[in-house]
Write a protein that holds these residues in place. Structure first.
Motif, PDB file in Angstrom:
ATOM      1  N   THR A  66       2.038   6.901  -6.739  1.00 25.94           N
ATOM      2  CA  THR A  66       0.952   7.602  -7.437  1.00 25.94           C
ATOM      3  C   THR A  66       1.372   8.938  -8.069  1.00 25.94           C
ATOM      4  O   THR A  66       1.243   9.112  -9.286  1.00 25.94           O
ATOM      5  CB  THR A  66      -0.240   7.799  -6.480  1.00 25.94           C
ATOM      6  OG1 THR A  66      -0.685   6.511  -6.055  1.00 25.94           O
ATOM      7  CG2 THR A  66      -1.368   8.543  -7.154  1.00 25.94           C
ATOM      8  N   PHE A  86      -4.436   6.192  -6.716  1.00 28.53           N
ATOM      9  CA  PHE A  86      -3.631   5.201  -7.418  1.00 28.53           C
ATOM     10  C   PHE A  86      -4.364   4.698  -8.665  1.00 28.53           C
ATOM     11  O   PHE A  86      -3.775   4.540  -9.736  1.00 28.53           O
ATOM     12  CB  PHE A  86      -3.313   4.039  -6.465  1.00 28.53           C
ATOM     13  CG  PHE A  86      -2.398   3.003  -7.049  1.00 28.53           C
ATOM     14  CD1 PHE A  86      -1.116   3.336  -7.446  1.00 28.53           C
ATOM     15  CD2 PHE A  86      -2.820   1.684  -7.190  1.00 28.53           C
ATOM     16  CE1 PHE A  86      -0.265   2.377  -7.981  1.00 28.53           C
ATOM     17  CE2 PHE A  86      -1.974   0.723  -7.720  1.00 28.53           C
ATOM     18  CZ  PHE A  86      -0.693   1.071  -8.122  1.00 28.53           C
ATOM     19  N   LEU A 131       6.624   2.574 -10.079  1.00 33.66           N
ATOM     20  CA  LEU A 131       6.381   1.600  -9.009  1.00 33.66           C
ATOM     21  C   LEU A 131       7.694   1.240  -8.323  1.00 33.66           C
ATOM     22  O   LEU A 131       7.771   1.131  -7.101  1.00 33.66           O
ATOM     23  CB  LEU A 131       5.709   0.348  -9.580  1.00 33.66           C
ATOM     24  CG  LEU A 131       4.238   0.529  -9.965  1.00 33.66           C
ATOM     25  CD1 LEU A 131       3.701  -0.717 -10.662  1.00 33.66           C
ATOM     26  CD2 LEU A 131       3.395   0.849  -8.731  1.00 33.66           C
ATOM     27  N   GLY A 150       8.527   4.122  -6.209  1.00 35.69           N
ATOM     28  CA  GLY A 150       7.624   4.137  -5.067  1.00 35.69           C
ATOM     29  C   GLY A 150       8.071   3.118  -4.030  1.00 35.69           C
ATOM     30  O   GLY A 150       8.066   3.382  -2.816  1.00 35.69           O
ATOM     31  N   VAL A 156      -3.505   3.333   0.700  1.00 39.39           N
ATOM     32  CA  VAL A 156      -3.724   3.342  -0.745  1.00 39.39           C
ATOM     33  C   VAL A 156      -5.159   3.774  -1.044  1.00 39.39           C
ATOM     34  O   VAL A 156      -6.106   3.304  -0.430  1.00 39.39           O
ATOM     35  CB  VAL A 156      -3.387   1.982  -1.390  1.00 39.39           C
ATOM     36  CG1 VAL A 156      -4.259   0.880  -0.812  1.00 39.39           C
ATOM     37  CG2 VAL A 156      -3.508   2.047  -2.891  1.00 39.39           C
ATOM     38  N   SER A 201       0.830  -1.194   0.000  1.00 35.91           N
ATOM     39  CA  SER A 201       0.000   0.000   0.000  1.00 35.91           C
ATOM     40  C   SER A 201       0.871   1.253   0.000  1.00 35.91           C
ATOM     41  O   SER A 201       0.634   2.205  -0.750  1.00 35.91           O
ATOM     42  CB  SER A 201      -0.917  -0.019   1.223  1.00 35.91           C
ATOM     43  OG  SER A 201      -1.381   1.273   1.508  1.00 35.91           O
ATOM     44  N   ALA A 246       2.380   1.829  -3.391  1.00 38.83           N
ATOM     45  CA  ALA A 246       1.413   2.405  -4.328  1.00 38.83           C
ATOM     46  C   ALA A 246       1.188   3.886  -4.034  1.00 38.83           C
ATOM     47  O   ALA A 246       1.140   4.712  -4.957  1.00 38.83           O
ATOM     48  CB  ALA A 246       0.088   1.650  -4.238  1.00 38.83           C
ATOM     49  N   VAL A 247       1.085   4.231  -2.741  1.00 39.42           N
ATOM     50  CA  VAL A 247       0.856   5.629  -2.376  1.00 39.42           C
ATOM     51  C   VAL A 247       2.035   6.496  -2.836  1.00 39.42           C
ATOM     52  O   VAL A 247       1.854   7.574  -3.395  1.00 39.42           O
ATOM     53  CB  VAL A 247       0.645   5.755  -0.843  1.00 39.42           C
ATOM     54  CG1 VAL A 247       0.785   7.202  -0.409  1.00 39.42           C
ATOM     55  CG2 VAL A 247      -0.709   5.204  -0.473  1.00 39.42           C
TER      56      VAL A 247
END
Lengths: 437, 523
Positions: free
Chosen positions: A138, A272, A373, A376, A268, A131, A134-135
Motif C-alpha cells: 500500500t 489498499f 505489489l 510488497g 489488509v 493480505s 497488500a498491506v
C-alpha cells in the motif's frame, strides 16, 4: 562524463534521431538535456516486458546463489566439494530453494494453511500471505505514484519521505487529537494526510517555479527538514504520548482507524483500496485531462510546451502538489491502517522504494502498481523467510537491487538471453547512453 | 576510389525504404543524391555507412565486394560521413576532436598533441579550410564545425565523403565556402556523395545526379537540367515553384508592432526598435540573413521572450506583455522555426500533436476533461485534408518525415480561426512537394483574411509569398520594399549596405533615417 561524450563522438551517429549534437543541440544551454531527462527517457521508453521479466528471473537466480553461499552449512559442504560433490550441490540447492519456498508461502499462499483449511482450520490463514502482501504494497504504491507522476512532468521527486511525513503528521494529529464520529473521523484524517503531503510537495514545486531551485536538491533537503521536524514535534507535549518517555504520539482514536476489508484477522484495510483508487485517478489525470496533457507535454518537451501556451512553472507546482498529496496519502494509510500512531522512522525506506518501483513500472500507474505489489510480496515473504529459515530479511533488499540493476541494463539482458534488439527508437538511444555512461 | 551499389534493398516492415537501388560513384566526382524527404536518401546512406544492413543487394569498392557491419568497416574501406547533426565535443579543441578515437601517442601512451595539431593544420592548409586546430569547438560557427567534421573524415583516409544535407545549417556564404571546399576535394581525386533536396545547390556543384523517389532511382538527369525538370523527377509531377496567388486585398491593420526592443537569452539587444503594420489579407515577408533578430522578433510577438520596450497589438488589443496562451487566444497562429524542438512533442502521437495548443478549447475538452474521441476525429480530418502521411493518427510524431512533421504543424495552426499567422522558416528542410503545399496553404490563409508574417532566409520563398518585403539587419528593419524589387537590391539590404543605400535609391528607401521606417504599400 567525458568518456561518455567521447564515446558518442567517436561512434558517430547510431541513428539519425540520436541524441542532439552537443555542439548545436538544445536551447543553447550546455547540458540542457540533463540527467533527469535522460533518466525519464530511460524510464518511460526503455524496456520491454520481456526484459523486465527476465531481469526478475536473473535477480532471483543471483539472489539464490547469495542465499546459498552466505550459509555456513553450504560453505562447509563446499569445503568438501571433491570428497562429496553431490552433497555440496544438494545443500546449496536446498538452502536457496527452502528460502524461496518460505518467501512464497509468506507472500502468496501457504499450502499447509490450505490443507488445514480443508480439514476445518481457519480460512483466513489461507489469505493471510496475500493480505500481508497488500498491506506492505500500500504505501509503496502511493509513494511510487508520487515519483511516477512527477517523472511524467520531467521532475525527479526524491522527497517521498518528506511528503510521507507531512501526511503522517497531519493524519496522526487529527487521529489522536480530534474527536469525530466513525467513518467521518477516518475520512477527515485521510484528507488531512493528503493536504499535509501536498503542502510539502507543493513547496518544492513553488521553489522550483519561482527561483529555479533544482527539485532534486530541494526534495533531498526537504527529507531532512521533515525528518527533524517530526522528531521535534514528537518532543512537544502536544504530540507526545502522556507518561511515555519515548518520542511517540498517542494512539489514534478507533474512529480514525481505517476499517479492515475482510475481518479483523487479516490486516489488509481500506488503505489498499485508497492506493488502487489513487492509481486509477492518476491514470485518469494523466490520460484524460487537460492537466495531464500539460504535464506530459512539459515533461517531454518543455520548449514545445511553452510555444503551445503552457506554463511549465505552473505545471511544476501542480504536479508537485499532486505528488505530495499521493505520498501524504501513504503516510495516512500507514498511520491509520497499520501503525496507529506516529513514531520516528515511520517513513521507512519509502524514498528509495518509491523511486525503484516507479522506475520498474516505467512511470505508468499500472506499472507502478504491479511493481509495488511485487515489492510488497518480497517484503511480506521476507519476514516469513527469516522466521522459518534464518535467512536474513535483508536478502530481499539485495534482490530488489538486483532487479533494478538488470532492468537498468537491457543490453545485458539481451546479450545473456540472445534477444533481438527492439525496433529503432527510444530503446536504442537508451542503450547508447547505458554503455556510454 | 570507385563505389558501386547494386540492387540495394532495405525494408522496414511493409515499407520499402530502398528498392533495388543502383548507384555508381566514380573517383573524383561530386555525385548528388536528390530526393524528397522520405525518399530513402538517409536510409541509403546509413546502409552505405554500415549503420543498417541491407536486406538485398551488394556494395562494391574498387570492384571488390564489401559488407559493412558497422561504421568502422565503412571507415576502414575509405568512406567518411558528415552528419546533419555534428558529432563533436564542444569543450574540446578542434585538434582533440579530430583525433578522438585514434589519438596519436608518444611512448607511455601520452597524447601527442603536437602531431595532432600538425595533421589538422596540414589538411586545413591543403584544402583551404581555415581551421585553427587550437580553437574550442563550442566557440566556432556552425560552418566551421562542419569543416571540422570533414577534417575528421579526411584524417581517417576517407576517399568517398558522404555529406548529408550539409547546407541545411549553413548561411548562403557558408554554403558557397562549402562548395569551394567540395571542389578542392574533388580536384584531389576524392569522391563526394552530396545528399540534398535543394535543386539550385545540386545544379551548382554536382557532376552527376541521381534522383530518388519513394525508395527508387527514378532518373539520372544531367546537372544542367532545369529546376522544373529536376523538380518533376523528384516529386513525380509538375510542381509550381511559384505559388499561384491573386493580388492582395489588404483590409484593416491587424498586427501593429511599434518600436519593439527585445533582448535575447544572453541579454544582448536582438531586436532594436522594430515597427511594423500588417493588414488583414496581406503577407509581409521578413527577409534577412539568419541571426539578425528575426527569431527573437517572433518569440517576442508570441510572448516567449520579454519585451524590453515598445508595443505589440493584435486587432487593437495590447499584447505587449501577454502570455503565450493569451497571444494564441487572441487569434495568432504560430509556426515556429525549430519544428522538432518548439513545434512538436516527438514522443506524442500525431493526434496529440494536432491539438498541442488547442487541447484546452472546445470541442477537445470540457472543463478539465479531455475528449479523446473528438481529438481523434479532428486528427483524422486533418490528416486527410493536409495530406499528412503517417501510419495512423496514433504513431509518435518522431516517426514522420520532416515534411510530414511540418504539415502536421501547419495543419494544427491553420485548422482554427486565425487573425494573424506568424511563420518562421515555414519550409526549411522541406522537399519541393511539401513546400508547394505549405505555400498554398499560407496564401489560402491570407485570402481568408489573416494578416500573415513570413520570416524566411530563402529569397525564393520571400518572393513567392510576400505582398510586401521587410528586410531585417542587425535587429532593425532596414527597409520595406515591394516584391518587384530585384534580388540584387534586396541582397544589398540584407547585407546591411547602409552606406550605398542612399545612392542606390532603392524603392521604399525614401526618408529612412536611422531607426524610422517608412512603409511602402505594394504597387
Amino acid at each position: 562524463m567525458s568518456s561518455e561524450l567521447a564515446d558518442q563522438a567517436e561512434e558517430t551517429a547510431k541513428s539519425e534521431d540520436g541524441p542532439p549534437s552537443p555542439a548545436t543541440g538544445g536551447d543553447g544551454r550546455p547540458g540542457a538535456r540533463g540527467f533527469t531527462e535522460a533518466l525519464l527517457d530511460a524510464v518511460t521508453s526503455g524496456n520491454t516486458v520481456t526484459v523486465t521479466v527476465l531481469a526478475f528471473l536473473c535477480a532471483i537466480f543471483l539472489g539464490g546463489l547469495i542465499i546459498a553461499f552466505t550459509n555456513t552449512t553450504v560453505l562447509h559442504a563446499w569445503g568438501n566439494l571433491f570428497s562429496a560433490p553431490g552433497k555440496a550441490f544438494a545443500t546449496a540447492w536446498d538452502t536457496a530453494a527452502g528460502a524461496y519456498v518460505a518467501m512464497f508461502e509468506g507472500a502468496i499462499v501457504n499450502p499447509h494453511a490450505v490443507s488445514a483449511a480443508f480439514h476445518g482450520g481457519p480460512v483466513s490463514t489461507v489469505f493471510n500471505p496475500l493480505s500481508e502482501t497488500a498491506v506492505n504494497a500500500t504505501p509503496i504504491i502511493l509513494t511510487g505514484l508520487a515519483v511516477a507522476v512527477a517523472f511524467r512532468a520531467g521532475l525527479f521527486n526524491i522527497g517521498a519521505a518528506s511528503q510521507f511525513i507531512g501526511g503522517a503528521m497531519i493524519a496522526g494529529w487529527i487521529g489522536f487529537a480530534v474527536h469525530l464520529p466513525f467513518i467521518l473521523h477516518a475520512a477527515v484524517a485521510v484528507a488531512g494526510g493528503l493536504v499535509g503531503g501536498a503542502v510539502v510537495g507543493g513547496a518544492v514545486g513553488f521553489l522550483k517555479a519561482r527561483t529555479g531551485a533544482h527539485e532534486v536538491i530541494v526534495t533531498i533537503m526537504s527529507n531532512y527538514v521533515m525528518e527533524y521536524l517530526l522528531l521535534y514535534l514528537l518532543g512537544l507535549t502536544a504530540f507526545r504520548r502522556p507518561g511515555n518517555p519515548n518520542p511517540i504520539s498517542p494512539p489514534i482514536a478507533t474512529n480514525a482507524v481505517l476499517p479492515h476489508l475482510f475481518g479483523s484477522t487479516l490486516r489488509v484495510n481500506v488503505g489498499f483500496l485508497i492506493a488502487l483508487a489513487a492509481a486509477a485517478a492518476v491514470w485518469w489525470v494523466l490520460n484524460r485531462t487537460t492537466i495531464g496533457f500539460e504535464l506530459r507535454t512539459v515533461g517531454s518537451n518543455p520548449r514545445a510546451a511553452r510555444s503551445a501556451g503552457m506554463s511549465p512553472e505552473r505545471t511544476w507546482i501542480v504536479v508537485m502538489l499532486l505528488a505530495g498529496a499521493l505520498a501524504g496519502l501513504a503516510g495516512a494509510a500507514v498511520v491509520q491502517g497499520t501503525n496507529f500512531n506516529v513514531a520516528p522512522q515511520i517513513y521507512g525506506t519509502y524514498t528509495v522504494d518509491s523511486i525503484t518501483v516507479a522506475l520498474l513500472g516505467r512511470a505508468s500507474p499500472t506499472g507502478t502498481v504491479l511493481a509495488s505489489l511485487l515489492f510488497g510480496a518480497l517484503r511480506a515473504g521476507g519476514v516469513t523467510m527469516q522466521a522459518s529459515t534464518q535467512v536474513p530479511v535483508d536478502i530481499v533488499t539485495v534482490i530488489e537491487a538486483l532487479i533494478v540493476l538488470f532492468v537498468a541494463a537491457p543490453p545485458l539482458m539481451r546479450a545473456v538471453f540472445r534477444l533481438r534488439e527492439p525496433r529503432a527508437g527510444g530503446g536504442e538511444q537508451l542503450e547508447a547512453r547505458g554503455w556510454g555512461g | 576510389m570507385e563505389l558501386k551499389l547494386r540492387g540495394v534493398t532495405k525494408r522496414f516492415g511493409s515499407l520499402v525504404a530502398n528498392d533495388h537501388i543502383d548507384l555508381d560513384v566514380a573517383a573524383g566526382e561530386i555525385h548528388a543524391l536528390l530526393g524528397e524527404n522520405g525518399a530513402g536518401k538517409t536510409t541509403l546512406m546509413n546502409v552505405l555507412y554500415g549503420l543498417t544492413q541491407p536486406d538485398e543487394g551488394e556494395i562494391e569498392v574498387d570492384g571488390r565486394r564489401v559488407r559493412f557491419r558497422s561504421p568502422k568497416d565503412a571507415i576502414d574501406a575509405g568512406i567518411g560521413m558528415v552528419h546533419q547533426h555534428f558529432m563533436l565535443v564542444p569543450v574540446f579543441t578542434v585538434a582533440e576532436n579530430v583525433v578522438l578515437g585514434r589519438e596519436p601517442t608518444k611512448p607511455f601512451g601520452l597524447l601527442d598533441r603536437r602531431r595532432a595539431r600538425g595533421e589538422v593544420q596540414d589538411l586545413s592548409n591543403r584544402y583551404g579550410l581555415s581551421i585553427d586546430p587550437d580553437a574550442y569547438v563550442e566557440h566556432l560557427p556552425v560552418g566551421v564545425q562542419q569543416r571540422v567534421e570533414i577534417v575528421k573524415a579526411l584524417i581517417r583516409q576517407a576517399n568517398v565523403l558522404i555529406l548529408d544535407e550539409p547546407t541545411a545549417v549553413l548561411t548562403p556564404n557558408e554554403t558557397q565556402e562549402l562548395f569551394r571546399i567540395m571542389r578542392e576535394l574533388k580536384a584531389s581525386g576524392r569522391s563526394i556523395l552530396f545528399i540534398s533536396h535543394k535543386l539550385k545547390e545540386v545544379q551548382a556543384v554536382a557532376d552527376t545526379v541521381t534522383v530518388l523517389r519513394r525508395g527508387r532511382v527514378v532518373g539520372s538527369p544531367p546537372p544542367s537540367a532545369t529546376d522544373a525538370e529536376l523538380a518533376t523527377l523528384m516529386v513525380g509531377r509538375d510542381v509550381e515553384l511559384r505559388v499561384h496567388k491573386e493580388p492582395a486585398e489588404p483590409g484593416d491593420v491587424v498586427l501593429v508592432v511599434d518600436g519593439l526592443v527585445v533582448r535575447d537569452e544572453t541579454g544582448r539587444i536582438a531586436v532594436d526598435g522594430v515597427s511594423l503594420e500588417v493588414r488583414a489579407g496581406e503577407i509581409l515577408g521578413v527577409a534577412g540573413v539568419q541571426g539578425n533578430g528575426q527569431t527573437e522578433l517572433c518569440k517576442a510577438l508570441m510572448g516567449l521572450l520579454p519585451v524590453d520596450r515598445g508595443m505589440v497589438a493584435v486587432g487593437g488589443r495590447d499584447l505587449t506583455r501577454a502570455s503565450t496562451r493569451a497571444v494564441l487566444g487572441a487569434g495568432v497562429s504560430y509556426i515556429p522555426e525549430d519544428r522538432q524542438e518548439d513545434g512538436l512533442v516527438e514522443s506524442f502521437s500525431v493526434a496529440e500533436n494536432l491539438v498541442l495548443d488547442v487541447y484546452d478549447r472546445r470541442p477537445f475538452s470540457s472543463g478539465i476533461s479531455l475528449r479523446p474521441d473528438r481529438v481523434r476525429d479532428a486528427a483524422r480530418t486533418s490528416m486527410a485534408e493536409f495530406d499528412i502521411r503517417a501510419g495512423s493518427i496514433e504513431v509518435p510524431a518522431k516517426t514522420l518525415s520532416g515534411g510530414n512533421q511540418q504539415k502536421l504543424i501547419v495543419a494544427r495552426e491553420l485548422s482554427r480561426e486565425t487573425r494573424v499567422l506568424l511563420a518562421n522558416q515555414p519550409t526549411r528542410g522541406l522537399d519541393v512537394g511539401s513546400i508547394e503545399f505549405v505555400h498554398r496553404r499560407i496564401v489560402a490563409n491570407r485570402d481568408a483574411g489573416s494578416a500573415v508574417v513570413i520570416v524566411s532566409s530563402e529569397l525564393d520563398e520571400i518572393y513567392a509569398l510576400s505582398d510586401r518585403i521587410a528586410v531585417m539587419y542587425e535587429g532593425k528593419i532596414v527597409g520595406v520594399v515591394p516584391p518587384t524589387t530585384p534580388a540584387t537590391e534586396l541582397g544589398l539590404l540584407m547585407a546591411g549596405a547602409t552606406s550605398t543605400r542612399g545612392e542606390e535609391g532603392l524603392p521604399g528607401e525614401e526618408g529612412l533615417p536611422g531607426e524610422e521606417v517608412s512603409e511602402v504599400q505594394p504597387a
